[in-house]
Design a protein around this motif. Structure first.
Motif, PDB file in Angstrom:
ATOM      1  N   ASN A 178       0.809  -1.217   0.000  1.00  0.00           N
ATOM      2  CA  ASN A 178       0.000   0.000   0.000  1.00  0.00           C
ATOM      3  C   ASN A 178       0.845   1.272   0.000  1.00  0.00           C
ATOM      4  O   ASN A 178       0.367   2.351   0.270  1.00  0.00           O
ATOM      5  N   ARG A 179       2.148   1.128  -0.335  1.00  0.00           N
ATOM      6  CA  ARG A 179       2.988   2.320  -0.435  1.00  0.00           C
ATOM      7  C   ARG A 179       2.969   2.849  -1.866  1.00  0.00           C
ATOM      8  O   ARG A 179       2.576   2.155  -2.792  1.00  0.00           O
ATOM      9  N   GLY A 180       3.432   4.072  -2.050  1.00  0.00           N
ATOM     10  CA  GLY A 180       3.473   4.657  -3.384  1.00  0.00           C
ATOM     11  C   GLY A 180       2.148   5.269  -3.780  1.00  0.00           C
ATOM     12  O   GLY A 180       1.149   5.113  -3.092  1.00  0.00           O
ATOM     13  N   ARG A 181       2.129   5.939  -4.929  1.00  0.00           N
ATOM     14  CA  ARG A 181       0.930   6.625  -5.347  1.00  0.00           C
ATOM     15  C   ARG A 181       0.191   5.830  -6.410  1.00  0.00           C
ATOM     16  O   ARG A 181       0.767   5.012  -7.115  1.00  0.00           O
ATOM     17  N   THR A 182      -1.084   6.091  -6.540  1.00  0.00           N
ATOM     18  CA  THR A 182      -1.894   5.481  -7.578  1.00  0.00           C
ATOM     19  C   THR A 182      -1.772   6.290  -8.856  1.00  0.00           C
ATOM     20  O   THR A 182      -1.750   7.512  -8.818  1.00  0.00           O
ATOM     21  N   LYS A 183      -1.702   5.605  -9.997  1.00  0.00           N
ATOM     22  CA  LYS A 183      -1.624   6.313 -11.272  1.00  0.00           C
ATOM     23  C   LYS A 183      -2.864   7.148 -11.508  1.00  0.00           C
ATOM     24  O   LYS A 183      -3.961   6.728 -11.191  1.00  0.00           O
ATOM     25  N   MET A 184      -2.665   8.328 -12.109  1.00  0.00           N
ATOM     26  CA  MET A 184      -3.787   9.124 -12.557  1.00  0.00           C
ATOM     27  C   MET A 184      -4.312   8.518 -13.849  1.00  0.00           C
ATOM     28  O   MET A 184      -3.581   7.850 -14.572  1.00  0.00           O
ATOM     29  N   GLU A 185      -5.598   8.755 -14.153  1.00  0.00           N
ATOM     30  CA  GLU A 185      -6.188   8.183 -15.360  1.00  0.00           C
ATOM     31  C   GLU A 185      -5.422   8.604 -16.609  1.00  0.00           C
ATOM     32  O   GLU A 185      -5.315   7.840 -17.569  1.00  0.00           O
ATOM     33  N   SER A 186      -4.900   9.825 -16.624  1.00  0.00           N
ATOM     34  CA  SER A 186      -4.175  10.320 -17.793  1.00  0.00           C
ATOM     35  C   SER A 186      -2.880   9.545 -18.038  1.00  0.00           C
ATOM     36  O   SER A 186      -2.308   9.601 -19.126  1.00  0.00           O
ATOM     37  N   GLU A 187      -2.426   8.793 -17.020  1.00  0.00           N
ATOM     38  CA  GLU A 187      -1.183   8.025 -17.136  1.00  0.00           C
ATOM     39  C   GLU A 187      -1.418   6.576 -17.549  1.00  0.00           C
ATOM     40  O   GLU A 187      -0.479   5.834 -17.777  1.00  0.00           O
ATOM     41  N   TRP A 188      -2.677   6.156 -17.625  1.00  0.00           N
ATOM     42  CA  TRP A 188      -2.984   4.776 -17.954  1.00  0.00           C
ATOM     43  C   TRP A 188      -2.662   4.466 -19.411  1.00  0.00           C
ATOM     44  O   TRP A 188      -2.869   5.300 -20.302  1.00  0.00           O
ATOM     45  N   SER A 189      -2.197   3.250 -19.661  1.00  0.00           N
ATOM     46  CA  SER A 189      -1.975   2.784 -21.030  1.00  0.00           C
ATOM     47  C   SER A 189      -3.321   2.388 -21.635  1.00  0.00           C
ATOM     48  O   SER A 189      -4.306   2.210 -20.902  1.00  0.00           O
ATOM     49  N   PRO A 190      -3.405   2.226 -22.974  1.00  0.00           N
ATOM     50  CA  PRO A 190      -4.672   1.801 -23.597  1.00  0.00           C
ATOM     51  C   PRO A 190      -5.184   0.490 -23.012  1.00  0.00           C
ATOM     52  O   PRO A 190      -6.388   0.322 -22.809  1.00  0.00           O
ATOM     53  N   GLU A 191      -4.264  -0.451 -22.724  1.00  0.00           N
ATOM     54  CA  GLU A 191      -4.672  -1.731 -22.151  1.00  0.00           C
ATOM     55  C   GLU A 191      -5.256  -1.554 -20.753  1.00  0.00           C
ATOM     56  O   GLU A 191      -6.250  -2.202 -20.383  1.00  0.00           O
ATOM     57  N   GLU A 192      -4.632  -0.667 -19.981  1.00  0.00           N
ATOM     58  CA  GLU A 192      -5.119  -0.403 -18.628  1.00  0.00           C
ATOM     59  C   GLU A 192      -6.495   0.244 -18.666  1.00  0.00           C
ATOM     60  O   GLU A 192      -7.363  -0.072 -17.855  1.00  0.00           O
ATOM     61  N   LYS A 193      -6.695   1.156 -19.618  1.00  0.00           N
ATOM     62  CA  LYS A 193      -7.994   1.817 -19.750  1.00  0.00           C
ATOM     63  C   LYS A 193      -9.087   0.819 -20.085  1.00  0.00           C
ATOM     64  O   LYS A 193     -10.193   0.874 -19.539  1.00  0.00           O
ATOM     65  N   ILE A 194      -8.795  -0.110 -20.987  1.00  0.00           N
ATOM     66  CA  ILE A 194      -9.777  -1.138 -21.353  1.00  0.00           C
ATOM     67  C   ILE A 194     -10.106  -2.010 -20.152  1.00  0.00           C
ATOM     68  O   ILE A 194     -11.268  -2.345 -19.888  1.00  0.00           O
ATOM     69  N   LYS A 195      -9.067  -2.364 -19.383  1.00  0.00           N
ATOM     70  CA  LYS A 195      -9.259  -3.209 -18.204  1.00  0.00           C
ATOM     71  C   LYS A 195     -10.181  -2.527 -17.189  1.00  0.00           C
ATOM     72  O   LYS A 195     -11.109  -3.142 -16.651  1.00  0.00           O
ATOM     73  N   VAL A 196      -9.934  -1.254 -16.963  1.00  0.00           N
ATOM     74  CA  VAL A 196     -10.750  -0.498 -16.013  1.00  0.00           C
ATOM     75  C   VAL A 196     -12.174  -0.351 -16.520  1.00  0.00           C
ATOM     76  O   VAL A 196     -13.144  -0.469 -15.759  1.00  0.00           O
ATOM     77  N   GLN A 197     -12.329  -0.088 -17.811  1.00  0.00           N
ATOM     78  CA  GLN A 197     -13.669   0.042 -18.392  1.00  0.00           C
ATOM     79  C   GLN A 197     -14.471  -1.237 -18.218  1.00  0.00           C
ATOM     80  O   GLN A 197     -15.669  -1.198 -17.921  1.00  0.00           O
ATOM     81  N   MET A 198     -13.803  -2.388 -18.414  1.00  0.00           N
ATOM     82  CA  MET A 198     -14.479  -3.678 -18.234  1.00  0.00           C
ATOM     83  C   MET A 198     -14.916  -3.862 -16.786  1.00  0.00           C
ATOM     84  O   MET A 198     -16.028  -4.314 -16.510  1.00  0.00           O
ATOM     85  N   LYS A 199     -14.024  -3.494 -15.860  1.00  0.00           N
ATOM     86  CA  LYS A 199     -14.358  -3.603 -14.437  1.00  0.00           C
ATOM     87  C   LYS A 199     -15.536  -2.701 -14.100  1.00  0.00           C
ATOM     88  O   LYS A 199     -16.467  -3.081 -13.399  1.00  0.00           O
ATOM     89  N   ARG A 200     -15.481  -1.463 -14.622  1.00  0.00           N
ATOM     90  CA  ARG A 200     -16.552  -0.519 -14.335  1.00  0.00           C
ATOM     91  C   ARG A 200     -17.881  -1.021 -14.875  1.00  0.00           C
ATOM     92  O   ARG A 200     -18.926  -0.820 -14.247  1.00  0.00           O
ATOM     93  N   MET A 201     -17.859  -1.652 -16.036  1.00  0.00           N
ATOM     94  CA  MET A 201     -19.086  -2.207 -16.608  1.00  0.00           C
ATOM     95  C   MET A 201     -19.659  -3.302 -15.713  1.00  0.00           C
ATOM     96  O   MET A 201     -20.873  -3.393 -15.520  1.00  0.00           O
ATOM     97  N   GLU A 202     -18.767  -4.126 -15.151  1.00  0.00           N
ATOM     98  CA  GLU A 202     -19.216  -5.188 -14.243  1.00  0.00           C
ATOM     99  C   GLU A 202     -19.924  -4.601 -13.031  1.00  0.00           C
ATOM    100  O   GLU A 202     -21.020  -5.033 -12.665  1.00  0.00           O
ATOM    101  N   TRP A 203     -19.272  -3.610 -12.395  1.00  0.00           N
ATOM    102  CA  TRP A 203     -19.859  -3.023 -11.193  1.00  0.00           C
ATOM    103  C   TRP A 203     -21.110  -2.216 -11.517  1.00  0.00           C
ATOM    104  O   TRP A 203     -22.050  -2.181 -10.737  1.00  0.00           O
ATOM    105  N   GLU A 204     -21.133  -1.578 -12.720  1.00  0.00           N
ATOM    106  CA  GLU A 204     -22.315  -0.824 -13.123  1.00  0.00           C
ATOM    107  C   GLU A 204     -23.503  -1.760 -13.319  1.00  0.00           C
ATOM    108  O   GLU A 204     -24.639  -1.445 -12.947  1.00  0.00           O
ATOM    109  N   ASN A 205     -23.233  -2.936 -13.905  1.00  0.00           N
ATOM    110  CA  ASN A 205     -24.307  -3.931 -14.081  1.00  0.00           C
ATOM    111  C   ASN A 205     -24.848  -4.378 -12.729  1.00  0.00           C
ATOM    112  O   ASN A 205     -26.056  -4.570 -12.564  1.00  0.00           O
ATOM    113  N   GLU A 206     -23.943  -4.545 -11.761  1.00  0.00           N
ATOM    114  CA  GLU A 206     -24.388  -4.930 -10.417  1.00  0.00           C
ATOM    115  C   GLU A 206     -25.223  -3.826  -9.789  1.00  0.00           C
ATOM    116  O   GLU A 206     -26.225  -4.080  -9.120  1.00  0.00           O
ATOM    117  N   ARG A 207     -24.788  -2.561 -10.008  1.00  0.00           N
ATOM    118  CA  ARG A 207     -25.539  -1.424  -9.461  1.00  0.00           C
ATOM    119  C   ARG A 207     -26.942  -1.363 -10.065  1.00  0.00           C
ATOM    120  O   ARG A 207     -27.922  -1.137  -9.358  1.00  0.00           O
TER     121      ARG A 207
END
Length: 226
Positions: A178-207
């Motif tokens: 839990n040390r260090g900082r979390t990447k800002m969205e502007s620093e994410w690679s295209p692959e990371e953005k897709i991964k996050v979008q997929m996760k968000r879709m999963e949680w949005e469906n649950e919501r």
């Protein structure tokens, strides 16, 4: 509709009129000059906690800068209405949220409310990897209500916020250190953005599933009244 505050007696009178089927929902809201969302919120709170659930808090509400930014970002994304954001982040009124949005759009910094912040906002505590995983998953499954999660697990709002972001980006492994900082969205690679979008879709469906269950409950109440 009026935005004035309502007494417990007034809310009880409205709920009683609703339960006695004296009026349709539209007629009831028109007669008492309230919004339908207020009516259903009062009914839900009364069913959960009785009269005490209708008590309006007189305490000065405090909010962290992280909470404010998350709430404004959610609203500006177009995925949530004002009402949904207010409910998700447990904000006192829509006007408070509108103020944050106005400030944000004016490129002014959203600051902590100030003195009197709750412990969960002000400081965190040491946690294990298992705890961080549990907390992140709980928060995502409950509509990313960071403050409610922080209160439940006795950690800080900032901790919950960053654990969820790390989990979305790199999964549970990212929470091992839990040390260090979390990447800002502007620093994410295209692959990371897709991964996050997929996760968000999963949680949005649950919501959405959870919201549908709530609507079904309200529909059932309506059917019982007919």
């Amino acid at each position: 509709m009026s935005n004035r505050s309502h007494s417990i007696e007034f809310k009880l009178e409205v709920i009683q009129a609703y339960n006695q089927e004296m009026y349709s929902v539209r007629e009831l809201c028109s007669k008492y000059q309230i919004h339908v969302t207020s009516l259903y919120e009062w009914i839900e709170k009364f069913e959960k906690a009785g009269k005490q659930g209708l008590v309006s808090s007189k305490k000065w509400r405090t909010y962290s800068d992280t909470l404010k930014e998350a709430a404004v970002t959610d609203y500006l994304s177009g995925s949530y209405s004002l009402h949904e954001v207010v409910r998700k982040y447990n904000i006192s009124t829509k006007s408070v949220l509108r103020g944050w949005i106005k400030k944000y759009n004016s490129h002014r910094k959203l600051k902590d409310t100030g003195k009197g912040r709750t412990n969960s906002m002000a400081k965190g505590r040491t946690t294990t990897w298992e705890e961080r995983k549990e907390i992140a998953i709980y928060c995502m499954k409950n509509g990313k209500n960071y403050q409610e999660t922080a209160d439940k697990y006795k950690v800080s709002y900032h901790q919950v916020y960053h654990w969820v972001k790390k989990y979305e980006l790199d999964g549970a492994e990212a929470l091992k250190d839990n040390r260090g900082r979390t990447k800002m969205e502007s620093e994410w690679s295209p692959e990371e953005k897709i991964k996050v979008q997929m996760k968000r879709m999963e949680w949005e469906n649950e919501r959405l599933r959870a919201e549908n269950e709530f609507l079904k409950k309200l529909e059932e109440i309506e059917r019982r009244r007919k």
